[in-house]
Scaffold this motif. Structure first.
Motif, PDB file in Angstrom:
ATOM      1  N   ASP A   1      -4.171   4.513  -0.770  1.00  0.00           N
ATOM      2  CA  ASP A   1      -4.691   3.306  -1.416  1.00  0.00           C
ATOM      3  C   ASP A   1      -5.819   2.713  -0.574  1.00  0.00           C
ATOM      4  O   ASP A   1      -5.726   2.645   0.651  1.00  0.00           O
ATOM      5  N   GLU A   2      -6.872   2.275  -1.256  1.00  0.00           N
ATOM      6  CA  GLU A   2      -8.045   1.756  -0.551  1.00  0.00           C
ATOM      7  C   GLU A   2      -8.064   0.231  -0.577  1.00  0.00           C
ATOM      8  O   GLU A   2      -7.692  -0.399  -1.574  1.00  0.00           O
TER       9      GLU A   2
ATOM     10  N   LYS B   1      -7.060  -0.876  -4.174  1.00  0.00           N
ATOM     11  CA  LYS B   1      -5.852  -1.672  -4.429  1.00  0.00           C
ATOM     12  C   LYS B   1      -6.086  -3.155  -4.154  1.00  0.00           C
ATOM     13  O   LYS B   1      -5.490  -4.014  -4.807  1.00  0.00           O
TER      14      LYS B   1
ATOM     15  N   LYS C   1      -9.010   4.167  -6.648  1.00  0.00           N
ATOM     16  CA  LYS C   1      -7.970   4.038  -5.625  1.00  0.00           C
ATOM     17  C   LYS C   1      -7.954   2.652  -4.972  1.00  0.00           C
ATOM     18  O   LYS C   1      -7.102   2.376  -4.135  1.00  0.00           O
TER      19      LYS C   1
ATOM     20  N   GLY D   1      -2.834   3.064   4.235  1.00  0.00           N
ATOM     21  CA  GLY D   1      -3.982   2.824   3.376  1.00  0.00           C
ATOM     22  C   GLY D   1      -5.280   3.263   4.018  1.00  0.00           C
ATOM     23  O   GLY D   1      -5.324   3.685   5.176  1.00  0.00           O
TER      24      GLY D   1
ATOM     25  N   VAL E   1      -4.358  -1.979   7.710  1.00  0.00           N
ATOM     26  CA  VAL E   1      -4.403  -1.143   6.504  1.00  0.00           C
ATOM     27  C   VAL E   1      -4.032   0.297   6.856  1.00  0.00           C
ATOM     28  O   VAL E   1      -3.237   0.942   6.160  1.00  0.00           O
TER      29      VAL E   1
ATOM     30  N   LEU F   1       0.801  -1.222   0.000  1.00  0.00           N
ATOM     31  CA  LEU F   1       0.000   0.000   0.000  1.00  0.00           C
ATOM     32  C   LEU F   1       0.834   1.273   0.000  1.00  0.00           C
ATOM     33  O   LEU F   1       1.831   1.375   0.720  1.00  0.00           O
TER      34      LEU F   1
END
Length: 394
Positions: free
Chosen positions: A115-116, A165, A163, A136, A131, A111
């Motif tokens: 980033d999602e 990922k 976005k 993220g 995350v 990440l």
């Protein structure tokens, strides 16, 4: 002292918090029944312990390769081939200090800020926190009991962005115990392939399946899907080895190498004795795995009917793992509590039964009960819960 900003974003583990509170009460002499544990109540099989002891006595007490012993990688490759028909190269395997650590390495290697990661809710409490620690953005996908707590491709279409990922899939699920079928996974896999979304398939409970249900890995759909999936697994749940801390990932060699680089500057390598124990776990007899599965199945089938008979409690019967995840919102209201978390706190205080509130799993109407405890203790806990509900019901 000013702490790092990233620490301020972390939500403490509700599982560990309730376990700590229960431990404090037990230390004070109270008869506490803990239903929060996320680990088998069986000891590690003797042949695995013996293998670790033998390795220690043979002098295997030194550093190992960061990504794991070659012998353990081969044992994991053999296991994946036997169980799912997968073919992996050693360069596609990394061994870590439990599946939780491997997931942490994955997000650190994968990440970039912003980033999602799509996370079906209810979810395991550590997914969104890991995350966030990697910079993220966790994006929960709300599911309901009517959906059997499972996402569909329509949910992805509504939630994914440019976005996105990765998508995390946990089957069987902690906390719901639900299992995805192949026909449910195929459109999800196709969508992820089309939009370049990595699939993170957490399969740590794959051996704990009940009442005729079967496990299917999304990576079994096709070679193309397998190449777009990183499989997470370990010996903790299947072989009652939570304290040994051995988990692993199987996936793209480039990603595995990046994860290995992160590990080399953090933990160096998993404990050598634990790795030899894991080799024995996968290369040795598997009867203990089935015996434990049968014991959990018996507990589930015994306590489930009793649980759903309690006033104000609704629960979908789990298909795997070792958790019940009932909706107790009606019981909480009828007992005069403003939230399920307050109900949980009062239950522990008054009846000395520790359960985990569902808020930490993204489902505040629910609680998680672990039947990784003796049947006798669980039934006593249900007696106390029933007494608690009837005492407070207005």
């Amino acid at each position: 002292m000013q702490l790092a900003d990233r620490v301020a974003t972390i939500t403490p583990s509700s599982t560990l918090a309730i376990t700590a509170k229960a431990g404090e009460l037990a230390a004070q002499g109270y008869d506490v029944i803990g239903l929060g544990a996320g680990q088998p109540d069986f000891n590690t099989p003797d042949f695995i312990i013996d293998a670790a002891t033998k390795a220690l006595k043979a002098g295997h007490t030194k550093y190992t390769p960061t990504a794991g012993l070659p012998e353990l990688k081969q044992a994991i490759i053999g296991k994946l081939k036997r169980d799912q028909g997968f073919l992996y190269d050693p360069s596609q395997i990394i061994v870590g200090n439990g599946a939780k650590h491997v997931l942490y390495l994955l997000f650190q290697a994968l990440l970039n800020p912003g980033d999602e990661v799509l996370i079906p809710a209810p979810y395991w409490v550590s997914y969104p926190e890991q995350v966030k620690l990697a910079g993220g953005v966790p994006v929960p996908i709300k599911t309901t009991q009517d959906q059997a707590f499972k996402i569909s491709v329509d949910d992805l279409k509504k939630t994914a962005t440019n976005k996105t990922k990765a998508l995390i899939l946990n089957s069987p699920s902690n906390p719901t115990g639900m299992i995805y079928r192949r026909e449910e996974l195929e459109p999800v896999a196709e969508y992820c392939l089309k939009h370049g979304i990595l699939i993170v398939s957490d399969e740590i409970y794959e051996k704990l399946i009940y009442n005729g249900n079967t496990f299917f890995s999304i990576a079994q759909i096709s070679d193309e899907v397998k190449a777009n999936t990183i499989v997470i697994n370990g010996v903790s749940k299947s072989h009652a080895m939570t304290g040994w801390r051995i988990g692993y990932a199987a996936g793209d060699a480039k990603l595995i190498k990046a994860m290995t680089n992160v590990a080399s500057h953090s933990t160096s390598n998993p404990a050598s004795a634990s790795q030899y124990a894991a080799i024995a776990a996968y290369n040795g007899p598997q009867e203990s795995v089935e015996q434990m599965r049968q014991a959990f199945e018996k507990r589930l089938n015994t306590v489930y009917d009793r649980l759903i008979a309690l006033p104000g409690i609704d629960c979908l019967k789990p298909q795997g793992a070792f958790y019940l995840f009932p909706d107790i919102s009606k019981a909480a209201v009828s007992c005069g509590f403003s939230s399920v978390s307050d109900w949980v706190a009062a239950l522990l205080d008054e009846e000395k039964v520790a359960v985990v509130p569902g808020a930490g799993f993204g489902a505040p109407e629910h609680i998680r009960l672990s039947y990784a405890t003796s049947l006798e203790k669980f039934e006593t806990a249900l007696d106390r819960i029933e007494h608690f509900i009837r005492k407070h019901t207005k």
